[in-house]
Scaffold this motif. Structure first.
Motif, PDB file in Angstrom:
ATOM      1  N   ILE A 118       0.801  -1.223   0.000  1.00  0.00           N
ATOM      2  CA  ILE A 118       0.000   0.000   0.000  1.00  0.00           C
ATOM      3  C   ILE A 118       0.834   1.274   0.000  1.00  0.00           C
ATOM      4  N   SER A 119       2.171   1.162   0.044  1.00  0.00           N
ATOM      5  CA  SER A 119       2.983   2.379   0.033  1.00  0.00           C
ATOM      6  C   SER A 119       2.834   3.153  -1.271  1.00  0.00           C
ATOM      7  N   CYS A 120       2.299   2.506  -2.311  1.00  0.00           N
ATOM      8  CA  CYS A 120       2.060   3.205  -3.582  1.00  0.00           C
ATOM      9  C   CYS A 120       1.134   4.403  -3.403  1.00  0.00           C
ATOM     10  N   VAL A 121       0.256   4.350  -2.404  1.00  0.00           N
ATOM     11  CA  VAL A 121      -0.682   5.452  -2.172  1.00  0.00           C
ATOM     12  C   VAL A 121       0.056   6.730  -1.791  1.00  0.00           C
ATOM     13  N   SER A 122       1.268   6.585  -1.278  1.00  0.00           N
ATOM     14  CA  SER A 122       2.038   7.749  -0.821  1.00  0.00           C
ATOM     15  C   SER A 122       2.831   8.415  -1.933  1.00  0.00           C
ATOM     16  N   ARG A 123       2.852   7.821  -3.128  1.00  0.00           N
ATOM     17  CA  ARG A 123       3.732   8.316  -4.171  1.00  0.00           C
ATOM     18  C   ARG A 123       2.939   8.965  -5.308  1.00  0.00           C
ATOM     19  N   GLU A 124       3.495  10.013  -5.844  1.00  0.00           N
ATOM     20  CA  GLU A 124       2.874  10.700  -6.971  1.00  0.00           C
ATOM     21  C   GLU A 124       2.963   9.835  -8.217  1.00  0.00           C
ATOM     22  N   ASP A 125       1.847   9.734  -8.956  1.00  0.00           N
ATOM     23  CA  ASP A 125       1.864   8.959 -10.196  1.00  0.00           C
ATOM     24  C   ASP A 125       2.835   9.593 -11.186  1.00  0.00           C
ATOM     25  N   GLU A 126       3.640   8.770 -11.827  1.00  0.00           N
ATOM     26  CA  GLU A 126       4.641   9.272 -12.754  1.00  0.00           C
ATOM     27  C   GLU A 126       4.002   9.693 -14.079  1.00  0.00           C
ATOM     28  N   VAL A 127       4.510  10.766 -14.638  1.00  0.00           N
ATOM     29  CA  VAL A 127       4.016  11.261 -15.911  1.00  0.00           C
ATOM     30  C   VAL A 127       4.244  10.201 -16.990  1.00  0.00           C
ATOM     31  N   GLY A 128       3.210   9.900 -17.736  1.00  0.00           N
ATOM     32  CA  GLY A 128       3.314   8.936 -18.817  1.00  0.00           C
ATOM     33  C   GLY A 128       3.011   7.512 -18.413  1.00  0.00           C
ATOM     34  N   ALA A 129       2.887   7.247 -17.110  1.00  0.00           N
ATOM     35  CA  ALA A 129       2.703   5.862 -16.664  1.00  0.00           C
ATOM     36  C   ALA A 129       1.317   5.331 -17.001  1.00  0.00           C
ATOM     37  N   LEU A 130       0.299   6.152 -16.869  1.00  0.00           N
ATOM     38  CA  LEU A 130      -1.055   5.700 -17.163  1.00  0.00           C
ATOM     39  C   LEU A 130      -1.261   5.487 -18.658  1.00  0.00           C
ATOM     40  N   GLU A 131      -0.607   6.307 -19.476  1.00  0.00           N
ATOM     41  CA  GLU A 131      -0.818   6.242 -20.914  1.00  0.00           C
ATOM     42  C   GLU A 131      -0.411   4.891 -21.506  1.00  0.00           C
ATOM     43  N   ARG A 132       0.453   4.155 -20.817  1.00  0.00           N
ATOM     44  CA  ARG A 132       0.861   2.844 -21.321  1.00  0.00           C
ATOM     45  C   ARG A 132      -0.327   1.907 -21.496  1.00  0.00           C
ATOM     46  N   PHE A 133      -1.378   2.142 -20.708  1.00  0.00           N
ATOM     47  CA  PHE A 133      -2.521   1.233 -20.731  1.00  0.00           C
ATOM     48  C   PHE A 133      -3.473   1.484 -21.902  1.00  0.00           C
ATOM     49  N   CYS A 144     -10.846   2.609 -20.180  1.00  0.00           N
ATOM     50  CA  CYS A 144     -11.220   3.755 -21.027  1.00  0.00           C
ATOM     51  C   CYS A 144     -11.733   4.905 -20.174  1.00  0.00           C
ATOM     52  N   GLU A 145     -12.589   4.586 -19.205  1.00  0.00           N
ATOM     53  CA  GLU A 145     -13.120   5.627 -18.313  1.00  0.00           C
ATOM     54  C   GLU A 145     -12.004   6.274 -17.501  1.00  0.00           C
ATOM     55  N   THR A 146     -11.063   5.455 -17.029  1.00  0.00           N
ATOM     56  CA  THR A 146      -9.943   5.987 -16.251  1.00  0.00           C
ATOM     57  C   THR A 146      -9.089   6.908 -17.104  1.00  0.00           C
ATOM     58  N   MET A 147      -8.806   6.488 -18.333  1.00  0.00           N
ATOM     59  CA  MET A 147      -7.998   7.305 -19.229  1.00  0.00           C
ATOM     60  C   MET A 147      -8.718   8.610 -19.566  1.00  0.00           C
ATOM     61  N   ALA A 148     -10.013   8.528 -19.817  1.00  0.00           N
ATOM     62  CA  ALA A 148     -10.778   9.733 -20.153  1.00  0.00           C
ATOM     63  C   ALA A 148     -10.788  10.718 -18.994  1.00  0.00           C
ATOM     64  N   ALA A 149     -10.818  10.193 -17.767  1.00  0.00           N
ATOM     65  CA  ALA A 149     -10.882  11.053 -16.590  1.00  0.00           C
ATOM     66  C   ALA A 149      -9.553  11.717 -16.276  1.00  0.00           C
ATOM     67  N   TYR A 150      -8.438  10.969 -16.426  1.00  0.00           N
ATOM     68  CA  TYR A 150      -7.151  11.464 -15.945  1.00  0.00           C
ATOM     69  C   TYR A 150      -6.176  11.843 -17.053  1.00  0.00           C
ATOM     70  N   ARG A 151      -6.389  11.333 -18.255  1.00  0.00           N
ATOM     71  CA  ARG A 151      -5.528  11.688 -19.388  1.00  0.00           C
ATOM     72  C   ARG A 151      -6.408  11.944 -20.615  1.00  0.00           C
ATOM     73  N   ILE A 207       6.150  12.287   0.507  1.00  0.00           N
ATOM     74  CA  ILE A 207       5.086  11.370   0.904  1.00  0.00           C
ATOM     75  C   ILE A 207       3.758  12.112   0.785  1.00  0.00           C
ATOM     76  N   LEU A 208       2.896  11.624  -0.100  1.00  0.00           N
ATOM     77  CA  LEU A 208       1.639  12.302  -0.385  1.00  0.00           C
ATOM     78  C   LEU A 208       0.539  11.878   0.570  1.00  0.00           C
ATOM     79  N   TYR A 209      -0.276  12.835   0.944  1.00  0.00           N
ATOM     80  CA  TYR A 209      -1.535  12.571   1.632  1.00  0.00           C
ATOM     81  C   TYR A 209      -2.631  12.845   0.606  1.00  0.00           C
ATOM     82  N   SER A 210      -2.793  11.902  -0.304  1.00  0.00           N
ATOM     83  CA  SER A 210      -3.624  12.122  -1.493  1.00  0.00           C
ATOM     84  C   SER A 210      -5.003  11.481  -1.325  1.00  0.00           C
ATOM     85  N   GLN A 211      -6.029  12.302  -1.310  1.00  0.00           N
ATOM     86  CA  GLN A 211      -7.386  11.766  -1.210  1.00  0.00           C
ATOM     87  C   GLN A 211      -7.770  11.015  -2.479  1.00  0.00           C
ATOM     88  N   LEU A 212      -7.232  11.462  -3.605  1.00  0.00           N
ATOM     89  CA  LEU A 212      -7.481  10.758  -4.863  1.00  0.00           C
ATOM     90  C   LEU A 212      -6.973   9.328  -4.792  1.00  0.00           C
TER      91      LEU A 212
END
Length: 301
Positions: A118-133, A144-151, A207-212
């Motif tokens: 679960i430590s992934c929740v503390s880290r900022e998503d890397e630029v370009g990482a989601l687009e691989r999907f 598709c919905e995730t990509m439309a929402a965030y990229r 270390i992020l306190y990210s509600q997202l």
């Protein structure tokens, strides 16, 4: 006598030629994308196997690169006697995890246990990482919905050109695993003092306190609860020298436990020697096996 002058005829011919060319380009784009999609989906890459429904396991691991290189399926399967698969990946965005987990459950029998590093929740998503999907958007409405929402820009480009979906790491990486399964992938090296010195010179990652990210983790847990799957949340080991520069980690773990309403097992300080690590935050095969033994000893496996 002709009613249409020559310039008008020429313009019409040019217009028809442009339309025919555009239709040919669109058809080629769609046909080419489908051909590449079939090639990608025929490989032994973990996400191709996931979307084919060919990745069953009684234990499923999830996380980013830390989950990938800590939760080694061969070691866990040997220690527990239970088939194990890992959905983790380097820089796997937290916001992509609900879609992957949902799609896994749609295509496979429910596993007994989800191991969520679960430590992934503390880290900022890397630029370009989601687009691989985008390479798997043909397979998953939720992706598709995730990509439309965030990229949204990448999503629109992928809708316009289906070939664009394969302009990234996963299409190439999947072909690398055309015949070989990637579930045994792990960093093989031992950390060295110069390597750790260099990593520490960059300072600690925030270390992020990210509600997202918390909301995404909650969604993963909800999908598990719907299938009555046991979930183990834990923070895996960090190199002891790196731990020294992230003293706020215990406070963050307490915060996340309250946010999720679930206990989190803290193994962040479990190992103290270089020989268990491949770098400051990833384990090597020796460390991964020892972690599996610890989790098994403590009843989490």
């Amino acid at each position: 006598m002709l009613n249409v002058d020559l310039p008008t005829k020429t313009a019409r011919r040019i217009g028809l030629a442009i339309l025919a060319f555009a239709a040919l380009v669109i058809a080629g784009d769609r046909i080419g994308a489908r051909a590449i999609d079939r090639a990608v989906m025929s490989t032994q890459f973990r996400y191709s196997q996931l979307y084919r429904g060919d990745l069953p396991g009684e234990i499923v691991a999830l996380g980013n690169s830390r989950g990938l290189h800590m939760l080694h399926p061969p070691a866990i399967a040997e220690i527990t006697g239970q088939p194990t698969v890992n959905l983790s990946f380097n820089a796997l965005p937290v916001v992509a995890m609900p879609a992957l987990w949902h799609d896994y459950l749609q295509r496979h029998p429910a596993p007994k246990r989800l191991l969520f590093e679960i430590s992934c929740v503390s880290r900022e998503d890397e630029v370009g990482a989601l687009e691989r999907f985008t390479a798997y958007m043909f397979q998953s409405p939720m992706l598709c919905e995730t990509m439309a929402a965030y990229r949204p820009e990448e999503f629109r480009a992928s809708q316009f050109s289906h070939l664009y979906r394969f302009n990234g790491e996963f299409a190439i990486r999947s072909l690398f695993y055309l015949r070989g399964d990637d579930q045994n992938w792990i960093m093989p090296n031992d950390a060295t003092k110069p390597q750790i010195d260099k990593m520490l010179s960059y300072g600690a990652e925030p270390i992020l306190y990210s509600q997202l990210h918390v909301d995404a983790a909650r969604q993963v847990l909800q999908f598990a609860d719907q299938e009555e799957i046991e979930v183990v949340l834990f923070v895996g080991p960090f190199h002891p020298r790196y731990l020294q520069i992230i003293p706020e980690l215990p406070e963050w773990i307490d915060w996340l436990q309250q946010e999720l309403g679930r206990p989190i097992a803290d193994y962040s300080a479990a190992f103290t020697e270089n020989e268990a690590f491949s770098d400051h935050m990833h384990l090597n095969p020796r460390g991964a096996r020892r972690l599996a033994e610890l989790l098994h000893r403590d009843g989490l496996l």
